[in-house]
Design a protein around this motif. Structure first.
Motif, mmCIF file in Angstrom:
data_model
loop_
_atom_site.group_PDB
_atom_site.id
_atom_site.type_symbol
_atom_site.label_atom_id
_atom_site.label_comp_id
_atom_site.label_asym_id
_atom_site.label_seq_id
_atom_site.Cartn_x
_atom_site.Cartn_y
_atom_site.Cartn_z
ATOM 1 N N GLU A 31 -2.011 19.203 -7.863
ATOM 2 C CA GLU A 31 -0.867 18.463 -8.397
ATOM 3 C C GLU A 31 -1.188 16.982 -8.391
ATOM 4 O OE1 GLU A 31 2.930 21.208 -7.231
ATOM 5 O OE2 GLU A 31 2.401 19.617 -5.833
ATOM 6 N N ASP A 68 1.137 10.815 -20.286
ATOM 7 C CA ASP A 68 0.604 11.439 -19.070
ATOM 8 C C ASP A 68 0.813 12.950 -19.080
ATOM 9 O OD1 ASP A 68 -0.575 11.044 -16.368
ATOM 10 O OD2 ASP A 68 1.349 11.865 -15.706
ATOM 11 N N ARG A 69 1.983 13.367 -19.548
ATOM 12 C CA ARG A 69 2.219 14.822 -19.649
ATOM 13 C C ARG A 69 1.180 15.464 -20.577
ATOM 14 N NH1 ARG A 69 7.576 13.715 -18.633
ATOM 15 N NH2 ARG A 69 7.901 12.868 -20.713
ATOM 16 N N LEU A 72 -2.391 15.424 -18.775
ATOM 17 C CA LEU A 72 -2.520 16.394 -17.683
ATOM 18 C C LEU A 72 -2.467 17.829 -18.196
ATOM 19 C CD1 LEU A 72 -0.383 14.735 -14.850
ATOM 20 C CD2 LEU A 72 -2.866 14.708 -15.125
ATOM 21 N N SER A 73 -1.763 18.036 -19.311
ATOM 22 C CA SER A 73 -1.657 19.397 -19.836
ATOM 23 C C SER A 73 -3.017 19.918 -20.305
ATOM 24 C CB SER A 73 -0.640 19.461 -20.983
ATOM 25 O OG SER A 73 -1.165 18.848 -22.146
ATOM 26 N N ARG A 77 -2.247 20.785 -15.677
ATOM 27 C CA ARG A 77 -1.648 20.235 -14.445
ATOM 28 C C ARG A 77 -0.358 19.489 -14.755
ATOM 29 N NH1 ARG A 77 -4.627 23.377 -11.137
ATOM 30 N NH2 ARG A 77 -6.856 22.949 -11.360
ATOM 31 N N ARG A 78 0.421 19.267 -13.689
ATOM 32 C CA ARG A 78 1.689 18.545 -13.818
ATOM 33 C C ARG A 78 1.803 17.507 -12.720
ATOM 34 N NH1 ARG A 78 6.222 22.931 -15.326
ATOM 35 N NH2 ARG A 78 7.488 21.080 -15.019
ATOM 36 N N ALA A 79 2.705 16.570 -12.946
ATOM 37 C CA ALA A 79 2.853 15.469 -11.986
ATOM 38 C C ALA A 79 4.267 15.357 -11.448
ATOM 39 C CB ALA A 79 2.465 14.152 -12.647
ATOM 40 N N HIS A 80 4.338 14.868 -10.220
ATOM 41 C CA HIS A 80 5.589 14.342 -9.671
ATOM 42 C C HIS A 80 5.588 12.851 -9.987
ATOM 43 C CE1 HIS A 80 6.174 17.901 -7.098
ATOM 44 N NE2 HIS A 80 4.873 17.835 -6.854
ATOM 45 N N ASN A 81 6.678 12.353 -10.527
ATOM 46 C CA ASN A 81 6.775 10.920 -10.820
ATOM 47 C C ASN A 81 7.734 10.281 -9.827
ATOM 48 O OD1 ASN A 81 5.002 11.045 -13.044
ATOM 49 N ND2 ASN A 81 6.646 11.936 -14.277
#
Ligand SMILES: [Zn+2]
Length: 239
Positions: A31, A68-69, A72-73, A77-81
């Motif tokens: 992550e 960013d989405r 990462l895709s 993967r995904r992020a916590h902002n």
């Protein structure tokens, strides 16, 4: 880093992709925690946003989150902002402690934390995140740090990373910061991306469409820009 879950801590939207593609593209649960993703109050755009051609910083942050989405895709993967304000927005009550607390809320208890080493960075953003990671280490997390690109390449590549012939200045600058972290070149893990992953990293970096020209203006002369093919991490000793 084996089968354990990994959280890459990214000061800005793009740092994880620029510096840790080998982890994003690797196996296991990975992550991202993006720290400086907050929108400023409406008003004149801030300096980096102006430098990168924005006329409104609120709109620009939304664009960067979308980019960013997309980036990462590519690695699935995904992020916590986390929503802290970037230094260019002149935050008033930001603290390393607050950043560490928020990180602790989103990072699983048993996850390996991979955070910026803050090598030859200007300003406070990367350094504050690096310091917050040291607080997570003090509370029991296994912490690794990464050479933060492109900042760490301000004086070019260290000779030991990729055989650069003119890396003497970078060698010294890296060694100075690494000594503060209690690591050195002998404990570095250098990942070299193969051709396929270089191509995917280039695709991901290119997704940061509002940022790539500004990065090129500042760092376009560095060999390998922008999909830097050698990525470097260090595992920090427990305190
Ligand atoms: Zn950054």
């Amino acid at each position: 880093m084996g089968a354990r879950s990994v959280t890459i801590v990214s000061p800005h939207l793009d740092d994880a992709v620029l510096s840790c593609w080998h982890l994003l593209a690797g196996p296991g649960t990975v992550e991202v925690a993006n720290v400086f993703t907050g929108s400023p109050q409406p008003g004149p755009p801030a300096w980096w946003d102006v430098f990168t051609g924005a006329t409104d910083s609120v709109t620009r942050m939304q664009e960067r989150l979308d980019e960013d989405r997309t980036a990462l895709s590519i690695a699935g993967r995904r992020a916590h902002n986390l929503g802290f304000l970037d230094e260019q927005y002149e935050p008033e009550n930001r603290s390393v402690e607050a950043i560490a607390e928020r990180l602790a809320e989103v990072i699983p208890r048993d996850a390996v934390v991979v955070a910026p080493a803050a090598i030859t960075v200007l300003g406070e953003d990367h350094r504050d995140v690096s310091d917050a990671a040291l607080m997570l280490r003090a509370s029991g997390h296994e912490v690794h740090v990464y050479a933060d690109y492109p900042h760490a390449l301000r004086q070019g590549w260290p000779s030991w990373v990729n055989g650069s012939a003119d890396g003497a200045t970078a060698d010294i600058l890296w060694a100075d910061r690494l000594a503060e972290l209690g690591v050195d070149r002998t404990s570095a893990e250098v990942a070299e991306l193969d051709e396929r992953e270089r191509g995917r990293k280039l695709q991901a970096v290119s997704a940061y469409r509002t940022q790539i020209d500004g990065l090129a203006a500042a760092f376009g002369h560095v060999a390998g820009f922008p999909a830097f093919p050698h990525e470097v991490t260090w595992r920090l000793a427990r305190p």
